[in-house]
Design a protein around this motif. Structure first.
Motif, PDB file in Angstrom:
ATOM      1  N   ASP A   1       0.834  -1.208   0.000  1.00 18.49           N
ATOM      2  CA  ASP A   1       0.000   0.000   0.000  1.00 18.49           C
ATOM      3  C   ASP A   1       0.867   1.254   0.000  1.00 18.49           C
ATOM      4  O   ASP A   1       0.560   2.241  -0.680  1.00 18.49           O
ATOM      5  CB  ASP A   1      -0.920   0.007   1.222  1.00 18.49           C
ATOM      6  CG  ASP A   1      -2.015  -1.039   1.140  1.00 18.49           C
ATOM      7  OD1 ASP A   1      -2.240  -1.573   0.042  1.00 18.49           O
ATOM      8  OD2 ASP A   1      -2.648  -1.314   2.188  1.00 18.49           O
ATOM      9  N   ALA A   2       1.963   1.224   0.768  1.00 19.20           N
ATOM     10  CA  ALA A   2       2.862   2.375   0.833  1.00 19.20           C
ATOM     11  C   ALA A   2       3.519   2.631  -0.514  1.00 19.20           C
ATOM     12  O   ALA A   2       3.683   3.790  -0.933  1.00 19.20           O
ATOM     13  CB  ALA A   2       3.926   2.154   1.910  1.00 19.20           C
ATOM     14  N   ALA A   3       3.890   1.559  -1.216  1.00 23.58           N
ATOM     15  CA  ALA A   3       4.499   1.711  -2.541  1.00 23.58           C
ATOM     16  C   ALA A   3       3.512   2.305  -3.531  1.00 23.58           C
ATOM     17  O   ALA A   3       3.847   3.215  -4.302  1.00 23.58           O
ATOM     18  CB  ALA A   3       5.004   0.350  -3.032  1.00 23.58           C
ATOM     19  N   ILE A   4       2.271   1.796  -3.524  1.00 28.86           N
ATOM     20  CA  ILE A   4       1.241   2.316  -4.431  1.00 28.86           C
ATOM     21  C   ILE A   4       0.948   3.783  -4.121  1.00 28.86           C
ATOM     22  O   ILE A   4       0.846   4.620  -5.029  1.00 28.86           O
ATOM     23  CB  ILE A   4      -0.045   1.475  -4.311  1.00 28.86           C
ATOM     24  CG1 ILE A   4       0.177   0.086  -4.913  1.00 28.86           C
ATOM     25  CG2 ILE A   4      -1.226   2.170  -4.991  1.00 28.86           C
ATOM     26  CD1 ILE A   4      -0.971  -0.879  -4.708  1.00 28.86           C
ATOM     27  N   ALA A   5       0.845   4.105  -2.839  1.00 32.51           N
ATOM     28  CA  ALA A   5       0.564   5.482  -2.428  1.00 32.51           C
ATOM     29  C   ALA A   5       1.690   6.421  -2.854  1.00 32.51           C
ATOM     30  O   ALA A   5       1.454   7.507  -3.397  1.00 32.51           O
ATOM     31  CB  ALA A   5       0.361   5.546  -0.920  1.00 32.51           C
ATOM     32  N   THR A   6       2.925   6.002  -2.622  1.00 33.04           N
ATOM     33  CA  THR A   6       4.078   6.843  -2.942  1.00 33.04           C
ATOM     34  C   THR A   6       4.198   7.087  -4.438  1.00 33.04           C
ATOM     35  O   THR A   6       4.333   8.228  -4.888  1.00 33.04           O
ATOM     36  CB  THR A   6       5.374   6.187  -2.415  1.00 33.04           C
ATOM     37  OG1 THR A   6       5.288   6.023  -0.995  1.00 33.04           O
ATOM     38  CG2 THR A   6       6.583   7.045  -2.735  1.00 33.04           C
ATOM     39  N   LEU A   7       4.146   6.022  -5.210  1.00 36.54           N
ATOM     40  CA  LEU A   7       4.319   6.160  -6.661  1.00 36.54           C
ATOM     41  C   LEU A   7       3.167   6.923  -7.310  1.00 36.54           C
ATOM     42  O   LEU A   7       3.378   7.747  -8.203  1.00 36.54           O
ATOM     43  CB  LEU A   7       4.463   4.776  -7.298  1.00 36.54           C
ATOM     44  CG  LEU A   7       5.754   4.022  -6.963  1.00 36.54           C
ATOM     45  CD1 LEU A   7       5.715   2.612  -7.528  1.00 36.54           C
ATOM     46  CD2 LEU A   7       6.967   4.772  -7.488  1.00 36.54           C
ATOM     47  N   SER A   8       1.930   6.662  -6.862  1.00 40.14           N
ATOM     48  CA  SER A   8       0.789   7.365  -7.455  1.00 40.14           C
ATOM     49  C   SER A   8       0.788   8.836  -7.090  1.00 40.14           C
ATOM     50  O   SER A   8       0.376   9.687  -7.882  1.00 40.14           O
ATOM     51  CB  SER A   8      -0.528   6.706  -7.028  1.00 40.14           C
ATOM     52  OG  SER A   8      -0.691   6.769  -5.620  1.00 40.14           O
TER      53      SER A   8
ATOM     54  N   LEU B   1      -7.163   4.607   1.390  1.00 37.79           N
ATOM     55  CA  LEU B   1      -5.729   4.787   1.155  1.00 37.79           C
ATOM     56  C   LEU B   1      -5.491   6.035   0.317  1.00 37.79           C
ATOM     57  O   LEU B   1      -4.506   6.760   0.534  1.00 37.79           O
ATOM     58  CB  LEU B   1      -5.159   3.557   0.447  1.00 37.79           C
ATOM     59  CG  LEU B   1      -3.675   3.624   0.073  1.00 37.79           C
ATOM     60  CD1 LEU B   1      -2.802   3.807   1.307  1.00 37.79           C
ATOM     61  CD2 LEU B   1      -3.258   2.364  -0.697  1.00 37.79           C
ATOM     62  N   GLY B   2      -6.390   6.314  -0.615  1.00 34.33           N
ATOM     63  CA  GLY B   2      -6.261   7.516  -1.433  1.00 34.33           C
ATOM     64  C   GLY B   2      -6.328   8.785  -0.595  1.00 34.33           C
ATOM     65  O   GLY B   2      -5.562   9.734  -0.808  1.00 34.33           O
ATOM     66  N   GLU B   3      -7.226   8.809   0.388  1.00 35.34           N
ATOM     67  CA  GLU B   3      -7.343   9.975   1.275  1.00 35.34           C
ATOM     68  C   GLU B   3      -6.099  10.121   2.148  1.00 35.34           C
ATOM     69  O   GLU B   3      -5.620  11.243   2.376  1.00 35.34           O
ATOM     70  CB  GLU B   3      -8.596   9.839   2.139  1.00 35.34           C
ATOM     71  CG  GLU B   3      -9.901   9.965   1.357  1.00 35.34           C
ATOM     72  CD  GLU B   3     -11.115   9.584   2.184  1.00 35.34           C
ATOM     73  OE1 GLU B   3     -12.240   9.941   1.766  1.00 35.34           O
ATOM     74  OE2 GLU B   3     -10.962   8.931   3.238  1.00 35.34           O
ATOM     75  N   LEU B   4      -5.597   8.994   2.631  1.00 39.39           N
ATOM     76  CA  LEU B   4      -4.381   9.043   3.447  1.00 39.39           C
ATOM     77  C   LEU B   4      -3.180   9.471   2.605  1.00 39.39           C
ATOM     78  O   LEU B   4      -2.284  10.172   3.099  1.00 39.39           O
ATOM     79  CB  LEU B   4      -4.114   7.674   4.076  1.00 39.39           C
ATOM     80  CG  LEU B   4      -5.127   7.205   5.127  1.00 39.39           C
ATOM     81  CD1 LEU B   4      -4.773   5.809   5.626  1.00 39.39           C
ATOM     82  CD2 LEU B   4      -5.197   8.177   6.305  1.00 39.39           C
TER      83      LEU B   4
ATOM     84  N   ARG C   1      -6.160   1.890  -8.777  1.00 37.06           N
ATOM     85  CA  ARG C   1      -7.267   2.694  -8.247  1.00 37.06           C
ATOM     86  C   ARG C   1      -8.069   1.897  -7.208  1.00 37.06           C
ATOM     87  O   ARG C   1      -8.544   2.463  -6.218  1.00 37.06           O
ATOM     88  CB  ARG C   1      -8.181   3.145  -9.387  1.00 37.06           C
ATOM     89  CG  ARG C   1      -7.511   4.121 -10.343  1.00 37.06           C
ATOM     90  CD  ARG C   1      -8.475   4.706 -11.352  1.00 37.06           C
ATOM     91  NE  ARG C   1      -7.783   5.514 -12.344  1.00 37.06           N
ATOM     92  CZ  ARG C   1      -7.386   6.772 -12.152  1.00 37.06           C
ATOM     93  NH1 ARG C   1      -7.626   7.345 -10.975  1.00 37.06           N
ATOM     94  NH2 ARG C   1      -6.757   7.438 -13.102  1.00 37.06           N
ATOM     95  N   GLN C   2      -8.198   0.614  -7.420  1.00 38.80           N
ATOM     96  CA  GLN C   2      -8.888  -0.227  -6.443  1.00 38.80           C
ATOM     97  C   GLN C   2      -8.102  -0.255  -5.134  1.00 38.80           C
ATOM     98  O   GLN C   2      -8.686  -0.185  -4.042  1.00 38.80           O
ATOM     99  CB  GLN C   2      -9.033  -1.648  -6.986  1.00 38.80           C
ATOM    100  CG  GLN C   2      -9.802  -2.584  -6.051  1.00 38.80           C
ATOM    101  CD  GLN C   2      -9.939  -3.987  -6.621  1.00 38.80           C
ATOM    102  OE1 GLN C   2      -9.275  -4.336  -7.595  1.00 38.80           O
ATOM    103  NE2 GLN C   2     -10.790  -4.801  -6.019  1.00 38.80           N
ATOM    104  N   ALA C   3      -6.775  -0.325  -5.240  1.00 37.23           N
ATOM    105  CA  ALA C   3      -5.938  -0.320  -4.038  1.00 37.23           C
ATOM    106  C   ALA C   3      -6.065   1.001  -3.282  1.00 37.23           C
ATOM    107  O   ALA C   3      -6.097   1.025  -2.046  1.00 37.23           O
ATOM    108  CB  ALA C   3      -4.482  -0.571  -4.413  1.00 37.23           C
TER     109      ALA C   3
ATOM    110  N   LEU D   1       1.154  -3.154 -12.991  1.00 39.21           N
ATOM    111  CA  LEU D   1      -0.257  -3.407 -12.715  1.00 39.21           C
ATOM    112  C   LEU D   1      -1.119  -2.573 -13.655  1.00 39.21           C
ATOM    113  O   LEU D   1      -0.634  -1.647 -14.315  1.00 39.21           O
ATOM    114  CB  LEU D   1      -0.583  -3.030 -11.254  1.00 39.21           C
ATOM    115  CG  LEU D   1       0.219  -3.732 -10.162  1.00 39.21           C
ATOM    116  CD1 LEU D   1      -0.100  -3.102  -8.806  1.00 39.21           C
ATOM    117  CD2 LEU D   1      -0.095  -5.216 -10.134  1.00 39.21           C
ATOM    118  N   SER D   2      -2.395  -2.887 -13.712  1.00 40.69           N
ATOM    119  CA  SER D   2      -3.322  -2.070 -14.493  1.00 40.69           C
ATOM    120  C   SER D   2      -3.749  -0.871 -13.660  1.00 40.69           C
ATOM    121  O   SER D   2      -3.677  -0.891 -12.426  1.00 40.69           O
ATOM    122  CB  SER D   2      -4.549  -2.890 -14.892  1.00 40.69           C
ATOM    123  OG  SER D   2      -5.322  -3.216 -13.737  1.00 40.69           O
ATOM    124  N   GLU D   3      -4.197   0.191 -14.343  1.00 38.68           N
ATOM    125  CA  GLU D   3      -4.679   1.372 -13.627  1.00 38.68           C
ATOM    126  C   GLU D   3      -5.856   1.011 -12.730  1.00 38.68           C
ATOM    127  O   GLU D   3      -6.002   1.552 -11.619  1.00 38.68           O
ATOM    128  CB  GLU D   3      -5.104   2.456 -14.625  1.00 38.68           C
ATOM    129  CG  GLU D   3      -3.961   3.173 -15.288  1.00 38.68           C
ATOM    130  CD  GLU D   3      -4.441   4.367 -16.093  1.00 38.68           C
ATOM    131  OE1 GLU D   3      -5.171   5.216 -15.521  1.00 38.68           O
ATOM    132  OE2 GLU D   3      -4.112   4.433 -17.299  1.00 38.68           O
TER     133      GLU D   3
END
Length: 293
Positions: free
Chosen positions: A73-80, A112-115, A100-102, A94-96
């Protein structure tokens, strides 16, 4: 104290306006920039930094530091956050839709998006790290800097460093948030603030400096912020963490001059975290503390 504040203010104004001091600062700034770029622009530096961050994360959170789901989750949050969802998906293979689901995954009352958005606003995720400050980050982003080979290599290295630092801080932040969810369910603004402060305490906040430190000290001393923050951090950990084999020798040294009549468990939390050690008492029986900074 108004007197102390006045002295500091006059010092900053003098060092900022005097042409001779500015010329000297520019010389040091050029040398420091060249030296930082040279020593950080290699894979070994970033690999050591990554492993060092993982050790620090373990010191902070124990076995929770090896939680693979939170790290993902931290990797997805950081990169996005730093690169956008599309590029993050490409970097992760991964696919978009999956990314986005993550980002829709919930931590208590927050996704996770809000955080991630909170972390970006609060500087947990940022383009600064030990080898780059805010000014350098803006220059890199706008593409207005020099275009020499060394500068190009330096920009790539700084980007890598920023991602590594942001990932570690975000992982720490999410682990803290998850612990709070496990205890109470909802995450309040106060809880978010606490998790943010803990993350930026263990993983250095490179922008938490005075104007004089930013304008002068960082130009003169390479990695000034890291040295300024890390010494107190390390001593604080040595004092706080007991019964670790790797801490045995430094703790034995501290015990050799510590005032054993003072119960350190009853000291204020901020003093223990800053590595304060009671070393004796004055004539009025007030406790004397030694600080590592």
């Amino acid at each position: 104290d108004e007197g102390v504040a006045s002295i500091i203010d006059r010092t900053i104004k003098f060092s900022s306006n005097d042409p001779d001091i500015q010329a000297l600062q520019n010389v040091f700034s050029g040398f420091t920039h060249l030296w930082k770029t040279t020593v950080t622009s290699n894979p070994g530096f970033h690999l050591r930094n990554f492993y060092s961050n993982m050790v620090t994360l373990f010191q902070q959170h124990g076995l929770d530091a090896i939680d693979g789901d939170t790290a993902k989750d931290a990797a997805i949050a950081t990169l996005s956050s730093l690169n956008g969802v599309k590029k993050a998906a490409e970097q992760l293979g991964l696919s978009e839709a999956v990314v986005r689901q993550a980002l829709g995954k919930t931590y208590g009352s927050h996704t996770l998006g809000e955080l991630t958005e909170y972390a970006r606003k609060k500087g947990i995720i940022s383009m600064t790290f030990g080898g780059r400050d805010t000014k350098e980050a803006v220059v890199d982003l706008l593409g207005t800097g020099k275009k020499g080979v060394l500068d190009t290599v330096g920009k790539v290295s700084r980007d890598v460093g920023s991602h590594i630092e942001s990932f570690a801080k975000m992982d720490s932040f999410l682990i803290g948030a998850k612990k709070m969810v496990n205890k109470g369910g909802a995450i309040t603004p106060t809880m978010l603030e606490y998790a943010k402060n803990e993350s930026k305490k263990w993983f250095i906040d490179y922008e938490d400096l005075t104007a004089f430190e930013k304008d002068t000290m960082k130009k003169v001393f390479p990695f000034y912020t890291w040295l300024r923050r890390n010494i107190a951090n390390q001593v604080g950990q040595i004092v706080a963490v007991e019964n670790w084999p790797s801490m045995a020798l430094p703790q034995k040294l501290i015990r050799s001059f510590k005032d054993t009549s003072v119960d350190m468990a009853k000291m204020p939390g901020y003093m223990r975290e800053e590595g304060a050690v009671p070393v004796g008492r004055d004539d009025d029986d007030n406790i004397i503390f030694m600080y590592p900074q």
